[in-house]
Scaffold this motif. Structure first.
Motif, PDB file in Angstrom:
ATOM      1  N   GLY A 110     -60.450 -62.463 -68.748  1.00 14.75           N
ATOM      2  CA  GLY A 110     -61.779 -62.580 -69.214  1.00 14.75           C
ATOM      3  C   GLY A 110     -62.632 -63.415 -68.262  1.00 14.75           C
ATOM      4  N   PHE A 111     -64.055 -63.136 -68.476  1.00 16.37           N
ATOM      5  CA  PHE A 111     -65.005 -63.783 -67.471  1.00 16.37           C
ATOM      6  C   PHE A 111     -64.926 -65.192 -67.568  1.00 16.37           C
ATOM      7  N   ALA A 112     -64.854 -65.849 -68.659  1.00 15.29           N
ATOM      8  CA  ALA A 112     -64.539 -67.156 -68.973  1.00 15.29           C
ATOM      9  C   ALA A 112     -63.531 -67.955 -68.055  1.00 15.29           C
ATOM     10  N   ALA A 113     -62.284 -67.124 -67.735  1.00 11.97           N
ATOM     11  CA  ALA A 113     -61.277 -67.536 -66.936  1.00 11.97           C
ATOM     12  C   ALA A 113     -61.497 -67.624 -65.604  1.00 11.97           C
ATOM     13  N   VAL A 114     -62.579 -67.157 -64.904  1.00 13.66           N
ATOM     14  CA  VAL A 114     -62.977 -67.221 -63.596  1.00 13.66           C
ATOM     15  C   VAL A 114     -63.253 -68.415 -63.062  1.00 13.66           C
ATOM     16  N   ASP A 115     -63.867 -69.164 -63.845  1.00 17.94           N
ATOM     17  CA  ASP A 115     -64.216 -70.767 -63.263  1.00 17.94           C
ATOM     18  C   ASP A 115     -63.070 -71.639 -63.532  1.00 17.94           C
ATOM     19  N   ALA A 116     -62.099 -71.278 -64.425  1.00 16.46           N
ATOM     20  CA  ALA A 116     -60.906 -72.140 -64.557  1.00 16.46           C
ATOM     21  C   ALA A 116     -59.896 -71.637 -63.380  1.00 16.46           C
ATOM     22  N   LEU A 117     -59.910 -70.615 -62.804  1.00 17.60           N
ATOM     23  CA  LEU A 117     -58.811 -70.267 -61.926  1.00 17.60           C
ATOM     24  C   LEU A 117     -59.434 -70.504 -60.702  1.00 17.60           C
ATOM     25  N   SER A 118     -60.560 -70.450 -60.581  1.00 19.04           N
ATOM     26  CA  SER A 118     -61.357 -70.905 -59.262  1.00 19.04           C
ATOM     27  C   SER A 118     -61.063 -72.577 -59.105  1.00 19.04           C
ATOM     28  N   ASP A 140     -48.618 -93.224 -53.396  1.00 20.03           N
ATOM     29  CA  ASP A 140     -48.475 -94.447 -52.671  1.00 20.03           C
ATOM     30  C   ASP A 140     -49.632 -95.276 -52.244  1.00 20.03           C
ATOM     31  N   ASN A 141     -50.789 -94.278 -52.225  1.00 14.72           N
ATOM     32  CA  ASN A 141     -52.105 -94.941 -51.906  1.00 14.72           C
ATOM     33  C   ASN A 141     -53.135 -95.325 -52.933  1.00 14.72           C
ATOM     34  N   GLY A 142     -52.160 -95.212 -54.256  1.00 16.52           N
ATOM     35  CA  GLY A 142     -53.023 -95.560 -55.604  1.00 16.52           C
ATOM     36  C   GLY A 142     -54.255 -94.653 -55.923  1.00 16.52           C
ATOM     37  N   LYS A 143     -54.287 -93.516 -55.156  1.00 18.11           N
ATOM     38  CA  LYS A 143     -55.368 -92.506 -55.424  1.00 18.11           C
ATOM     39  C   LYS A 143     -54.891 -91.174 -56.533  1.00 18.11           C
ATOM     40  N   GLY A 144     -54.120 -91.360 -57.306  1.00 15.45           N
ATOM     41  CA  GLY A 144     -53.706 -90.640 -58.376  1.00 15.45           C
ATOM     42  C   GLY A 144     -54.772 -90.082 -59.463  1.00 15.45           C
ATOM     43  N   ASP A 145     -55.586 -91.100 -59.604  1.00 20.03           N
ATOM     44  CA  ASP A 145     -56.653 -91.041 -60.660  1.00 20.03           C
ATOM     45  C   ASP A 145     -57.658 -89.500 -60.609  1.00 20.03           C
ATOM     46  N   ASP A 146     -57.878 -89.518 -59.295  1.00 18.16           N
ATOM     47  CA  ASP A 146     -58.927 -88.387 -58.839  1.00 18.16           C
ATOM     48  C   ASP A 146     -58.132 -87.269 -59.327  1.00 18.16           C
ATOM     49  N   LEU A 147     -56.919 -87.091 -58.973  1.00 19.99           N
ATOM     50  CA  LEU A 147     -56.209 -85.885 -59.124  1.00 19.99           C
ATOM     51  C   LEU A 147     -56.137 -85.584 -60.770  1.00 19.99           C
ATOM     52  N   ARG A 148     -55.765 -86.713 -61.435  1.00 20.33           N
ATOM     53  CA  ARG A 148     -55.332 -86.603 -62.912  1.00 20.33           C
ATOM     54  C   ARG A 148     -56.804 -86.183 -63.464  1.00 20.33           C
ATOM     55  N   ALA A 149     -58.150 -86.669 -62.923  1.00 19.24           N
ATOM     56  CA  ALA A 149     -59.157 -86.263 -63.722  1.00 19.24           C
ATOM     57  C   ALA A 149     -59.723 -84.770 -63.545  1.00 19.24           C
ATOM     58  N   ARG A 150     -59.264 -84.442 -62.195  1.00 17.46           N
ATOM     59  CA  ARG A 150     -59.436 -83.091 -61.752  1.00 17.46           C
ATOM     60  C   ARG A 150     -58.534 -82.109 -62.739  1.00 17.46           C
ATOM     61  N   LEU A 151     -57.396 -82.458 -63.156  1.00 13.55           N
ATOM     62  CA  LEU A 151     -56.321 -81.643 -63.886  1.00 13.55           C
ATOM     63  C   LEU A 151     -56.951 -81.751 -65.209  1.00 13.55           C
ATOM     64  N   ILE A 152     -57.350 -82.814 -65.746  1.00 14.36           N
ATOM     65  CA  ILE A 152     -57.816 -82.741 -67.117  1.00 14.36           C
ATOM     66  C   ILE A 152     -58.987 -81.893 -67.370  1.00 14.36           C
ATOM     67  N   ALA A 153     -59.944 -81.974 -66.381  1.00 13.78           N
ATOM     68  CA  ALA A 153     -61.130 -80.984 -66.434  1.00 13.78           C
ATOM     69  C   ALA A 153     -60.870 -79.722 -66.418  1.00 13.78           C
ATOM     70  N   ILE A 154     -59.723 -79.177 -65.537  1.00 11.64           N
ATOM     71  CA  ILE A 154     -59.193 -77.835 -65.536  1.00 11.64           C
ATOM     72  C   ILE A 154     -58.388 -77.299 -66.789  1.00 11.64           C
ATOM     73  N   ASP A 155     -57.877 -78.309 -67.414  1.00 10.21           N
ATOM     74  CA  ASP A 155     -57.156 -77.990 -68.956  1.00 10.21           C
ATOM     75  C   ASP A 155     -58.301 -77.683 -69.631  1.00 10.21           C
ATOM     76  N   ALA A 156     -59.366 -78.250 -69.631  1.00 11.16           N
ATOM     77  CA  ALA A 156     -60.579 -78.055 -70.500  1.00 11.16           C
ATOM     78  C   ALA A 156     -61.060 -76.596 -70.330  1.00 11.16           C
ATOM     79  N   LEU A 157     -61.099 -76.199 -69.174  1.00 10.47           N
ATOM     80  CA  LEU A 157     -61.907 -74.900 -68.847  1.00 10.47           C
ATOM     81  C   LEU A 157     -60.651 -73.849 -69.183  1.00 10.47           C
ATOM     82  N   LEU A 158     -59.363 -74.173 -68.956  1.00  6.25           N
ATOM     83  CA  LEU A 158     -58.449 -72.973 -69.553  1.00  6.25           C
ATOM     84  C   LEU A 158     -58.477 -72.869 -71.141  1.00  6.25           C
ATOM     85  N   VAL A 159     -58.763 -74.196 -71.918  1.00  6.08           N
ATOM     86  CA  VAL A 159     -59.051 -74.098 -73.351  1.00  6.08           C
ATOM     87  C   VAL A 159     -60.095 -73.217 -73.799  1.00  6.08           C
ATOM     88  N   ASP A 160     -61.068 -73.599 -72.908  1.00  4.15           N
ATOM     89  CA  ASP A 160     -62.628 -72.709 -73.247  1.00  4.15           C
ATOM     90  C   ASP A 160     -62.245 -71.253 -72.907  1.00  4.15           C
TER      91      ASP A 160
END
Length: 527
Positions: free
Chosen positions: A355-363, A391-411
């Motif tokens: 579906g067209f909506a999945a293009v943004d999610a997979l990109s 190790d550098n305490g920078k996991g939150d940025d990746l976590r935020a990106r993953l949560i945003a992608i999950d929302a795109l997949l749900v959409d």
């Protein structure tokens, strides 16, 4: 081949054969889409024919108990004319049935032949290739396939190196002779030799690991010179033994093919074996050996090499639904490598299958993985960069990106129209679980990096490891022995389908989660 003309008044397809009409109809469907103004049609004229004559969709996801109907849909979109019917785990008592008859007929109506393949590894190390009584059940499987309408067949000797060369070649002839007697002519046959690479690129004695030992005949590692000499001798003897209509697989691992690969093909394969190879492309599988679901388009394949191939076989990733768009791009390359554009082919394939909506999610998903895998070298594992982030305490940025992608997949899932191909929802559900897995991977890396970690931290980490393994186990084929292996550990003897367990559970778990947990335990013990 076919010709197509698309105007504002309609689309006309002309072909000399029914198969050509099917290929033209597939292209015609790709020229029509819906937008906010209604239905749109791309106009123009096309005179189209494939560069690679044999184009097979194969892979781990095409085990006979899986959704083979989905494989036919993907093959149709990707203009494949062969689909592997993976019977690699066949046991002596198994039989084909009416479902296989239906699949063979349905595939043939679409211009596709199903290729039924069996595998040496499934027979086990105790199986003797010279024992007539033991060999007869294997031959009866091919009789069974003929009775169900199959007209293309195969056998794989990959990942085994304990049978004498002449015994291997004799079994190949026994199978082909049996099929020739049944069909009245020599069959279209696909053969994976034990050395399915250029001499010296690899050797089984170098692989190591207890899980491979029983299938590799024992003995210490060979020198490079010994391995090259032995493999060249094998290929020369194979060339003399090959039946006329037998196609031979040459496999590529994770690396790209250089621009001058066609010259290497001629020198190290085609001139030696007397025929060009069917290229078995493992890119989707081996680029991401930690069983990561990263459905990127086919890349790093030189267009010049396509004309030097007898055929192209894609080892599609698993689950097939997730890798459907990627598999379609590989088919597009094999059909027209000179006109292949990875980004364009990938976007169009996502839109048509998910579906067209999945293009943004997979990109967004693929962009995240490009960052996570950088720099891209060898067999890729994402755990290295996960550990660095933690190790550098920078996991939150990746976590935020993953949560945003999950929302795109749900959409994207919500946008799937009623009555759409179920493969779309299946793919999006698997990708949501993969987001969950990556979040668990990140959490585990952060537990390992916690400077205040204690036994309670280690206990929490063990729960996370178990949750990661449960996700991987859920993707295994429905084979009882594999389920037992997942619960009780790998048995001493090879079991049917053991490669699935090695690739999709044991290997990924050892590559990251168990290693991270062991590192945490080691630090706590030292403290």
């Amino acid at each position: 081949s076919y010709s197509l003309t698309a105007t504002a008044d309609g689309i006309t397809v002309t072909a000399a054969t029914a198969t050509g009409l099917v290929r033209g109809a597939t292209t015609a469907r790709q020229l029509v889409w819906r937008d906010d103004d209604g239905t749109a049609v791309a106009t123009g004229a096309i005179d189209d024919r494939p560069t690679v004559p044999l184009r097979m969709l194969a892979g781990w996801g095409l085990y006979r108990a899986h959704q083979m109907e989905w494989a036919l849909e993907v093959a149709l979109e990707g203009k494949y004319n062969r689909v592997l019917y993976n019977w690699w785990t066949a046991t002596a008592d198994e039989r084909l049935g009416r479902r296989e008859e239906h699949l063979v007929t349905k595939a043939r109506d679409l211009g596709i032949e199903l290729v039924v393949e069996l595998r040496r590894q499934a027979l086990g190390t105790e199986f003797s290739l010279t024992d007539e009584r033991a060999l007869e059940p294997l031959l009866r499987h091919y009789d069974d396939a003929v009775d169900r309408g199959f007209r293309a067949f195969g056998f794989l000797f990959d990942d085994t190196d304990h049978d004498p060369f002449d015994d291997e070649f004799a079994v190949l002839h026994r199978i082909v002779d049996r099929l020739t007697a049944r069909l009245g002519h020599e069959p279209e046959f696909y053969f994976c030799p034990r050395f399915y690479w250029f001499p010296g690129e690899a050797d089984y004695s170098w692989f190591g690991g207890a899980e491979f030992a029983s299938m590799l005949g024992g003995g210490g590692p060979r020198t490079l010179e010994d391995a090259v000499a032995r493999q060249r001798d094998y290929h020369q003897r194979l060339a003399a033994a090959l039946p006329a209509r037998t196609n031979v697989y040459l496999a590529n691992w994770w690396s790209g093919t250089p621009a001058d690969w066609s010259g290497q093909l001629a020198d190290q394969w085609t001139d030696v074996l007397g025929r060009p190879p069917v290229f078995w492309d493992n890119q989707q599988q081996n680029d991401f050996r930690a069983a990561a679901l990263v459905p990127v388009p086919l890349h790093q394949r030189a267009p010049e090499s396509a004309a030097a191939l007898a055929g192209y076989t894609l080892n599609s990733g698993r689950p097939l639904s997730v890798f459907a768009p990627s598999s379609i791009t590989a088919g597009a390359w094999a059909w027209n490598p000179d006109g292949y554009d990875a980004a364009t082919a990938f976007g169009a394939a996502i839109a048509r299958t998910l579906g067209f909506a999945a293009v943004d999610a997979l990109s967004a998903w693929c962009a995240l993985w490009n960052d996570l895998l950088a720099p891209r070298t060898g067999m890729e594992h994402h755990y290295r960069n996960l550990r660095t982030l933690a190790d550098n305490g920078k996991g939150d940025d990746l976590r935020a990106r993953l949560i945003a992608i999950d929302a795109l997949l749900v959409d994207a899932d919500r946008a799937v129209i009623p009555g759409a191909q179920p493969m779309a929802r299946d793919a999006l559900a698997h990708l949501c679980r993969e987001v969950e897995r990556l979040l668990l991977d990140l959490a585990l890396a952060e537990l390992r990096a916690d400077p205040d970690a204690d036994e309670a931290t280690a206990a929490e980490a063990e729960h996370v490891v178990a949750a990661i393994e449960a996700i991987l186990v859920s993707r295994l084929p429905p084979v009882t022995e594999l389920e037992d292996a997942a619960h009780y550990g790998l048995p001493d003897e090879a079991i049917p389908g053991v490669s699935w367990y090695l690739h999709f559970v044991a290997g990924p778990m050892n590559a990251g989660p168990r290693r991270l947990l062991a590192s945490l335990r080691k630090r706590l013990t030292a403290e």
